[in-house]
Design a protein around this motif. Structure first.
Motif, mmCIF file in Angstrom:
data_model
loop_
_atom_site.group_PDB
_atom_site.id
_atom_site.type_symbol
_atom_site.label_atom_id
_atom_site.label_comp_id
_atom_site.label_asym_id
_atom_site.label_seq_id
_atom_site.Cartn_x
_atom_site.Cartn_y
_atom_site.Cartn_z
ATOM 1 N N LEU A 172 -16.125 -81.685 -14.462
ATOM 2 C CA LEU A 172 -17.442 -82.304 -14.376
ATOM 3 C C LEU A 172 -17.653 -83.177 -15.601
ATOM 4 O O LEU A 172 -17.434 -82.744 -16.734
ATOM 5 C CB LEU A 172 -18.537 -81.229 -14.294
ATOM 6 N N ASP A 174 -19.603 -87.257 -17.074
ATOM 7 C CA ASP A 174 -20.832 -88.048 -17.026
ATOM 8 C C ASP A 174 -20.710 -89.268 -16.112
ATOM 9 O O ASP A 174 -21.567 -90.130 -16.104
ATOM 10 C CB ASP A 174 -21.230 -88.477 -18.451
ATOM 11 N N GLN A 175 -19.615 -89.371 -15.359
ATOM 12 C CA GLN A 175 -19.459 -90.443 -14.366
ATOM 13 C C GLN A 175 -19.301 -89.822 -12.988
ATOM 14 O O GLN A 175 -19.006 -88.627 -12.884
ATOM 15 C CB GLN A 175 -18.206 -91.281 -14.673
ATOM 16 N N ARG A 184 -18.295 -98.313 -17.589
ATOM 17 C CA ARG A 184 -19.196 -98.743 -18.673
ATOM 18 C C ARG A 184 -18.874 -100.168 -19.110
ATOM 19 O O ARG A 184 -19.694 -100.847 -19.707
ATOM 20 C CB ARG A 184 -19.041 -97.833 -19.892
ATOM 21 N N ALA A 206 -7.454 -95.875 -16.290
ATOM 22 C CA ALA A 206 -8.267 -95.054 -17.189
ATOM 23 C C ALA A 206 -8.404 -95.651 -18.573
ATOM 24 O O ALA A 206 -7.435 -96.098 -19.175
ATOM 25 C CB ALA A 206 -7.646 -93.672 -17.302
ATOM 26 N N GLY A 210 -15.995 -92.820 -23.151
ATOM 27 C CA GLY A 210 -17.015 -93.849 -23.071
ATOM 28 C C GLY A 210 -18.129 -93.676 -24.086
ATOM 29 O O GLY A 210 -18.898 -94.594 -24.352
ATOM 30 N N GLY A 216 -11.783 -87.263 -24.669
ATOM 31 C CA GLY A 216 -10.563 -87.691 -23.993
ATOM 32 C C GLY A 216 -10.694 -88.941 -23.143
ATOM 33 O O GLY A 216 -9.750 -89.686 -22.970
ATOM 34 N N GLY A 217 -11.887 -89.173 -22.587
ATOM 35 C CA GLY A 217 -12.031 -90.262 -21.626
ATOM 36 C C GLY A 217 -11.373 -89.887 -20.315
ATOM 37 O O GLY A 217 -11.097 -88.716 -20.051
ATOM 38 N N LYS A 221 -8.171 -86.796 -18.179
ATOM 39 C CA LYS A 221 -8.500 -86.132 -16.904
ATOM 40 C C LYS A 221 -7.385 -86.369 -15.883
ATOM 41 O O LYS A 221 -7.008 -85.478 -15.133
ATOM 42 C CB LYS A 221 -9.851 -86.621 -16.385
#
Ligand SMILES: Nc1ncnc2c1ncn2[C@@H]1O[C@H](COP(=O)(O)OP(=O)(O)O)[C@@H](O)[C@H]1O
Ligand SMILES: N[C@@H](CCC(=O)OP(=O)(O)O)C(=O)O
Length: 372
Positions: A172, A174-175, A184, A206, A210, A216-217, A221
């Motif tokens: 989970l 924030d995007q 972004r 990737a 952000g 990690g960005g 993931k």
């Protein structure tokens, strides 16, 4: 498209720092309460959930009144130690509202690279799940330095999924999920609904983190999904702010990005054993044990062991030979060679009287055993 979560039983849910700490403004108790409520519902549907939560450093900085992330590792470690208290407190109180107990587990890379600690972490986690507890995991930031840090909890989430043989990893963030480019920076970026975990084109999409809070960005993931897929677990990347995200995924609704593992569970595990582990010794097992292990798919119990060769420690790989000297299986032993010599030919209930303790009733658990 149907979410793979509908058919998944054991889930690892990872929540990122920016979500947990409200972009660094302080622990988001309301959001944490919502995930706790959803996890309570998942458990009612028979799913097992392990939570991997970031946010210790961000929360620690907030509590210490630091507005800028420190560069010094000891200051980061101090912040993590302060913030972890807050995380534990909020998770415990929010889950308690649903009558659920929580447990704190802090892990380092070294813990999972060491076979004995790996097995210990695994059995503790599985026991907690059996007891109906929700384990809450973070990296043990206090004792790790830069080189040995997981560095990001996406990787930790994948390693935990491998460790407990999770069916899925839900990240989970924030995007809404993985986009074709960092949303972004590129407003024309499109959400990727489904892809093969490990598909090489994903890595090019990737970008880095952000915000100043996350680490990690999206790249970590994607790499985490690839790693999780190595042991057969699927990955979902979705927004932690999406209402009822976990319960909707569990009903089969497709939300965010689904990264599908193409390796079958058993094949992946065999591959892993074959790739990574050296045989340290062997046990000779009687015909009854050969039959149980190879045909019956059962664990190897000490009672079936007639001879022990080589020097091995708990957590190392040993071969199992039949009485004609042919290898029939191999796996991770729960007992050292010295211990095995003492408990060989004995029933599991005799382990404790003989050794003074019992680590596990099996010499090699069937989950850690590959028939060759
Ligand atoms: N292709 C992409 N799709 C979605 N997000 C991306 C992508 N590339 C980079 N990002 C960035 O990754 C961020 C999420 O990673 P991060 O900040 O580390 O979050 P978390 O704290 O949840 O781990 C997003 O806010 C986004 O700006
Ligand atoms: N152990 C660190 C985790 C840092 C981290 O991985 O953050 P994120 O990229 O937000 O998941 C902490 O709790 O602050």
């Amino acid at each position: 498209m149907r979410s793979v979560i509908a058919d998944s039983k054991r889930l690892v849910v990872k929540v990122g720092s920016s979500l947990v700490t409200n972009e660094g403004r302080g622990l988001d108790e309301v959001a944490i309460g919502r995930w706790a409520s959803q996890i309570a519902q998942l458990r009612e549907r028979g799913k097992e959930v392990v939570l991997v939560s970031s946010g210790a450093i961000a929360e620690g900085m907030q509590r210490l009144g630091w507005s800028k992330r420190p560069r010094e590792i000891d200051e980061l470690q101090a912040a993590a130690a302060v913030g972890q208290m807050g995380l534990a407190q909020v998770y415990e109180s929010r889950f308690a509202q649903y009558g659920i107990r929580t447990a704190q587990i802090l892990l380092t890379h070294a813990d999972l690279a060491d076979r004995e600690r790996y097995l210990n972490a695994r059995s503790t986690l599985l026991t907690l799940l059996r007891l109906g507890v929700v384990p809450i995991i973070n990296e043990n930031d206090t004792v790790v330095t830069d080189e040995i840090k997981f560095g990001d909890n996406d990787t930790l989430g994948a390693l935990v999924a491998n460790l407990i043989e999770g069916d899925a990893l839900i990240i989970l963030t924030d995007q809404q999920g993985l986009f074709t480019a960092d949303p972004r920076k590129d407003p024309s970026a499109q959400l990727v609904r489904e892809a093969d975990a490990g598909a090489p084109e994903l890595e090019a999409m990737a970008g880095g983190a952000g915000s100043a809070i996350g680490r990690g960005g999206m790249l970590t993931k994607i790499l985490a999904a690839k790693r999780a897929a190595g042991s057969g677990a699927n990955t979902i990347v979705a927004s932690g702010r999406e209402p009822e995200v976990l319960t909707r995924l569990a009903t089969g609704e497709a939300i965010g990005t689904q990264l599908v593992a193409r390796t079958a569970r058993l094949a992946a595990r065999k591959q892993w054993m074959a790739d990574h582990l050296q045989v340290r010794g062997h046990v000779v097992i009687d015909d009854g044990a050969v039959e149980k292990v190879t045909v019956g798919g059962k664990s190897l119990l000490p009672i079936g062991v007639v001879d022990v060769q080589g020097a091995f420690a708990r957590g190392e790989v040993i071969a199992c030979m039949n009485t004609a000297g042919r290898e029939v299986a191999r796996g991770l032993t729960n007992y050292s060679s010295a211990e095995t010599k003492r408990i060989a030919r004995h029933a599991s209930m005799d382990i404790e009287p003989i050794l003074g303790y019992m680590l596990e009733p099996e010499l090699i658990h069937r989950d850690n055993l590959v028939v060759v």
